[in-house]
Design an enzyme around this catalytic site. Sequence first.
Site, PDB file in Angstrom:
ATOM      1  N   ASP A  31       0.865  -1.179   0.000  1.00 27.71           N
ATOM      2  CA  ASP A  31       0.000   0.000   0.000  1.00 27.71           C
ATOM      3  C   ASP A  31       0.901   1.229   0.000  1.00 27.71           C
ATOM      4  O   ASP A  31       1.978   1.226   0.590  1.00 27.71           O
ATOM      5  CB  ASP A  31      -0.979  -0.005   1.174  1.00 27.71           C
ATOM      6  N   ASP A 119      -9.508   3.549   5.872  1.00 29.91           N
ATOM      7  CA  ASP A 119      -8.431   3.391   6.848  1.00 29.91           C
ATOM      8  C   ASP A 119      -8.888   4.025   8.168  1.00 29.91           C
ATOM      9  O   ASP A 119      -8.810   5.238   8.348  1.00 29.91           O
ATOM     10  CB  ASP A 119      -7.173   4.054   6.310  1.00 29.91           C
ATOM     11  N   GLU A 121      -8.081   4.057  11.850  1.00 28.22           N
ATOM     12  CA  GLU A 121      -7.141   3.684  12.907  1.00 28.22           C
ATOM     13  C   GLU A 121      -6.835   4.833  13.851  1.00 28.22           C
ATOM     14  O   GLU A 121      -5.909   4.759  14.653  1.00 28.22           O
ATOM     15  CB  GLU A 121      -5.844   3.152  12.291  1.00 28.22           C
TER      16      GLU A 121
END
Length: 422
Positions: A31, A119, A121
Amino acid sequence: MRSKIMLGFAVCAGLFLCGQNVQASRAQGTDLSRYQGYTAVKGQASDEFAISQIGGINSGGIYTQATYQSQVATGIAQGLRMHTYIWYQVGSDIFKAKQCMDYFLPRIQTPKNSIVALDYEDGASCDQSANTDAIIYGMRRIKQSGYTPIYYSYKPYTLLHVDYKRILAEFPNSLWIAAYKDYSVTTTPDYAYFPSMDGVAQWQFTSCYRAGGLDGNVDLTGITDSGYKNGNPEKPETHTPAVDAGIKADNTPKRDISVGYTVKVNYSASRWTTGQYIPSFIKGNSYKVIQVSGNKVLLDGVMSWINKSDVEILQATAPVQSNNSSYYTVRYGDTLGGIAYRYGTTWQNLQALNGLSNPNWVYPGQRLKVTVNGYAQRAYTVRRGDTLSGISARLGVSVGHLVQVNRIGNPNRIYIGQRLVY
């Protein structure tokens, strides 16, 4: 990804795969974000896919990645199945989630049905149910737009803040989970440290996929084939400007390389046409062709001639332009630091770029230049004791990238006070 997963997290996650057939794919890939530069990079020669960050939303608002479209194009040119991820720091705020989806979904440059990952997090609220609602909202919007939604995070954070079973009830096998054995260079996953959870489609098994750092991922279910016919990056289900540029580059014969093309020096290349050995830090990096003579080309930045057979075409046309605007109109409450953060640069760079005598003097309606040639400009000033390799490690870019963008003829000759763009 930004997060670093500790060994203890991976061990606590469990040692066995739960309800998961990991024999399904096992394709590996990376990524990518702006730290990898404008060219998609492979961690291993056998990589089959990469997931590029288009940008995201955080406490400062929407921000973009100037490297996204170019990474998609050059990844396709290298035979990678390219996908997209979005930094999704929305907590439990549905309004922010909507703002994020409204902005980014029309700007996706990977094919329909390709992965668009959220994403998640950082920034979670204390309300697990509300956090999960915000995530499911985003995944529904992704699916409605014709893409494959997946959720990225790591196991302890997910268990604490998210009801992932609710996600799986609506989106089976849609988890992309990170868990690392350690921080040694790791080129293949050690399944003894698999983060045992239902619904894991992809596992990020290391942040040290190669020396210097790069995330390594393994596809457990074949999900990275999504959007590509039979997993072939030359045959996406739909086309976008970035994908089309990549396919054109891949299909262009080397004999047709022209001035303005972007090429990558092959790792197998050994000598310049002058007979001198090619330094290892040059290999694998991309360069503009500034002259062509028969079967050899002159590379910008290193100012050396190389045989066409020793390079790979990454871009056969002008680079795909980012959706970033070259200018930003200051709004009430803006600060130069906040604007800089949104565009992935520093307030010092914006001050210099706009000739501002006082960085605190910005006002609503003021028009600021925020990019150079479509890309946010960042710079580092060389200090006593610096080396180019040390600077590259500090900035998270390769030595070759610094050599290229700063037109450094000899990487051993840098001087105190020199300004290096990265």
